[in-house]
Design a protein around this motif. Structure first.
Motif, short mmCIF file in Angstrom:
data_model
loop_
_atom_site.label_atom_id
_atom_site.label_comp_id
_atom_site.label_asym_id
_atom_site.label_seq_id
_atom_site.Cartn_x
_atom_site.Cartn_y
_atom_site.Cartn_z
N GLU A 85 43.24 46.45 57.30
CA GLU A 85 44.31 46.47 58.29
C GLU A 85 44.90 45.09 58.53
OE1 GLU A 85 45.86 48.85 59.91
OE2 GLU A 85 44.77 50.43 58.84
N HIS A 86 44.05 44.05 58.46
CA HIS A 86 44.54 42.70 58.77
C HIS A 86 45.24 42.05 57.57
CE1 HIS A 86 40.69 41.82 56.80
NE2 HIS A 86 41.16 40.61 56.56
N MET A 87 45.33 42.76 56.44
CA MET A 87 45.97 42.18 55.26
C MET A 87 47.16 43.02 54.84
SD MET A 87 42.82 40.76 52.93
CE MET A 87 43.97 39.77 51.98
N GLN A 88 48.12 43.15 55.73
CA GLN A 88 49.32 43.93 55.44
C GLN A 88 50.47 43.06 54.95
OE1 GLN A 88 49.24 47.46 55.57
NE2 GLN A 88 47.09 46.80 55.66
N ASP A 89 50.22 41.77 54.77
CA ASP A 89 51.24 40.88 54.21
C ASP A 89 50.54 39.83 53.35
OD1 ASP A 89 53.60 39.59 53.63
OD2 ASP A 89 53.65 38.46 55.51
N VAL A 90 50.12 40.24 52.16
CA VAL A 90 49.43 39.34 51.25
C VAL A 90 50.41 38.28 50.75
CG1 VAL A 90 48.16 39.16 49.08
CG2 VAL A 90 47.84 41.16 50.56
N ARG A 91 50.02 37.01 50.85
CA ARG A 91 50.92 35.93 50.43
C ARG A 91 50.47 35.22 49.17
NH1 ARG A 91 51.90 31.51 54.53
NH2 ARG A 91 53.38 30.94 52.88
N PHE A 92 49.15 35.25 48.88
CA PHE A 92 48.65 34.49 47.74
C PHE A 92 47.66 35.33 46.92
CE2 PHE A 92 49.56 31.28 51.04
CZ PHE A 92 50.53 30.54 50.36
N LEU A 93 47.69 35.10 45.61
CA LEU A 93 46.73 35.68 44.68
C LEU A 93 46.05 34.52 43.96
CD1 LEU A 93 49.08 38.36 43.07
CD2 LEU A 93 47.47 38.73 44.95
N HIS A 94 44.73 34.60 43.79
CA HIS A 94 43.97 33.52 43.19
C HIS A 94 43.36 33.97 41.87
CE1 HIS A 94 44.14 31.26 47.04
NE2 HIS A 94 44.14 32.48 47.55
N THR A 95 43.36 33.07 40.89
CA THR A 95 42.82 33.40 39.57
C THR A 95 42.29 32.13 38.91
OG1 THR A 95 43.31 34.61 37.52
CG2 THR A 95 44.97 33.05 38.27
N PRO A 96 41.27 32.22 38.04
CA PRO A 96 40.79 31.02 37.34
C PRO A 96 41.92 30.37 36.54
CG PRO A 96 39.23 32.82 37.09
CD PRO A 96 40.45 33.41 37.73
N ALA A 97 41.90 29.04 36.47
CA ALA A 97 42.95 28.33 35.75
C ALA A 97 42.82 28.50 34.24
CB ALA A 97 42.92 26.85 36.11
N MET A 98 41.61 28.77 33.77
CA MET A 98 41.37 28.89 32.33
C MET A 98 41.46 30.34 31.88
SD MET A 98 38.11 26.31 31.96
CE MET A 98 37.91 26.74 30.22
N GLU A 99 42.24 30.58 30.82
CA GLU A 99 42.32 31.93 30.27
C GLU A 99 40.98 32.37 29.71
OE1 GLU A 99 45.79 33.26 28.02
OE2 GLU A 99 46.69 31.30 28.41
N SER A 100 40.16 31.41 29.25
CA SER A 100 38.84 31.76 28.71
C SER A 100 37.92 32.31 29.78
CB SER A 100 38.20 30.54 28.04
OG SER A 100 38.04 29.49 28.97
N LEU A 101 38.26 32.08 31.07
CA LEU A 101 37.50 32.66 32.18
C LEU A 101 38.25 33.87 32.75
CD1 LEU A 101 36.27 29.47 34.09
CD2 LEU A 101 35.06 30.84 32.39
N CYS A 102 39.08 34.46 31.91
CA CYS A 102 39.86 35.65 32.28
C CYS A 102 40.90 35.36 33.36
CB CYS A 102 38.95 36.80 32.71
SG CYS A 102 37.95 37.46 31.37
N GLY A 103 41.41 34.15 33.39
CA GLY A 103 42.47 33.83 34.33
C GLY A 103 43.76 34.56 33.98
N TYR A 104 44.48 35.00 35.01
CA TYR A 104 45.74 35.72 34.80
C TYR A 104 46.88 34.73 34.65
CZ TYR A 104 49.96 38.38 35.80
OH TYR A 104 51.23 38.93 35.74
N GLU A 105 47.70 34.91 33.62
CA GLU A 105 48.88 34.08 33.41
C GLU A 105 50.12 34.96 33.54
OE1 GLU A 105 51.04 31.27 30.00
OE2 GLU A 105 49.13 32.27 29.58
N HIS A 106 50.97 34.64 34.52
CA HIS A 106 52.19 35.41 34.73
C HIS A 106 53.27 34.86 33.81
CE1 HIS A 106 54.77 38.20 36.82
NE2 HIS A 106 55.66 37.25 37.01
N LYS A 107 53.62 35.64 32.78
CA LYS A 107 54.51 35.14 31.73
C LYS A 107 55.97 35.49 31.99
CE LYS A 107 50.83 35.20 28.30
NZ LYS A 107 50.36 35.69 26.97
N SER A 108 56.24 36.34 32.96
CA SER A 108 57.63 36.65 33.29
C SER A 108 58.18 35.64 34.28
CB SER A 108 57.73 38.07 33.87
OG SER A 108 57.28 39.03 32.94
N SER A 109 59.48 35.71 34.53
CA SER A 109 60.12 34.75 35.43
C SER A 109 59.69 34.99 36.87
CB SER A 109 61.64 34.86 35.32
OG SER A 109 62.07 36.16 35.72
#
Length: 221
Positions: free
Chosen positions: A82-106
């Motif tokens: 209930e307290h997270m109805q406006d998510v502002r940030f998503l966190h991911t590992p910086a390294m792709e080898s640690l399964c970090g997400y890379e947003h490739k679109s604009s």
């Protein structure tokens, strides 16, 4: 992030890299039906990626670890506390080898459906998270996110990765989209949900998510 959780995550990732050898191939994602992605995630939202920054996280031992922080503009929350109805940030590992997400679109472009896990008040995503452009989802998938996937979270979707395959429980549905082509985004993923039968709640079956409105679910054979 809690130091113990971060250390555990990095240790598991390091072991995966070590076992597989080549760090560029360390992240391998199992197929996941959109319903499973919804049910197994803590947070499911629709929104736009608007900015990207790098943050350093200090842990109890060793060098600081870098994480990527995606800033988003949330337009719809399908699942979350209930307290997270406006998510502002998503966190991911910086390294792709640690399964970090890379947003490739604009950035500041199209809307995405994003499924993530909670670590405290942080929403975590990886390369294996369900992150899909909203415009590419079928009407059935959009209906599933809005209402019907939630009804099937006591059911289990079992991917059939090689023949023969079968289910061993009444609450399981066999997912066969990828048997021949290995393309899992096919008929069952695009149009069906694994839901309890109205006449037997302990039995789950594939049901069509018709776009004709409430009460229009149809069982498939």
């Amino acid at each position: 992030m809690d130091s113990a959780k971060l250390c555990g995550f990095l240790t598991a990732s390091f072991l995966l890299v070590t076992l597989l050898g080549d760090p560029t191939e360390a992240c391998s994602c199992a197929p996941r039906h959109p319903q499973s992605a919804y049910c197994y995630s803590d947070v499911v939202i629709r929104g736009k990626f608007v900015a990207l920054s790098k943050e350093r996280v200090n842990i109890s031992a060793g060098e600081p670890v870098w994480w990527m922080r995606h800033e988003i503009k949330t337009t719809k929350v399908y699942k979350g506390p209930e307290h997270m109805q406006d998510v502002r940030f998503l966190h991911t590992p910086a390294m792709e080898s640690l399964c970090g997400y890379e947003h490739k679109s604009s950035l500041k472009g199209e809307e995405y459906v994003i499924a993530g896990m909670l670590d405290g008040d942080r929403v975590m995503i990886t390369a294996c998270s369900f992150i899909q452009p909203w415009a590419q989802l079928t009407p059935a998938q959009k209906r599933g996110l809005s209402s019907d996937y939630n009804k099937g979270c006591n059911c289990t979707i079992v991917p059939c990765t090689s023949l023969p395959c079968s289910v061993n429980s009444d609450n399981q549905c066999l997912w066969t989209d990828g048997i021949m082509s290995r393309i899992w985004d096919d008929f069952q993923a695009k149009r069906l949900a694994c839901l309890p039968r109205s006449d037997n709640a302990g039995l789950c079956t594939w049901q069509s998510l018709s776009s004709q409105g409430p009460g229009s679910l149809r069982r498939t054979q």
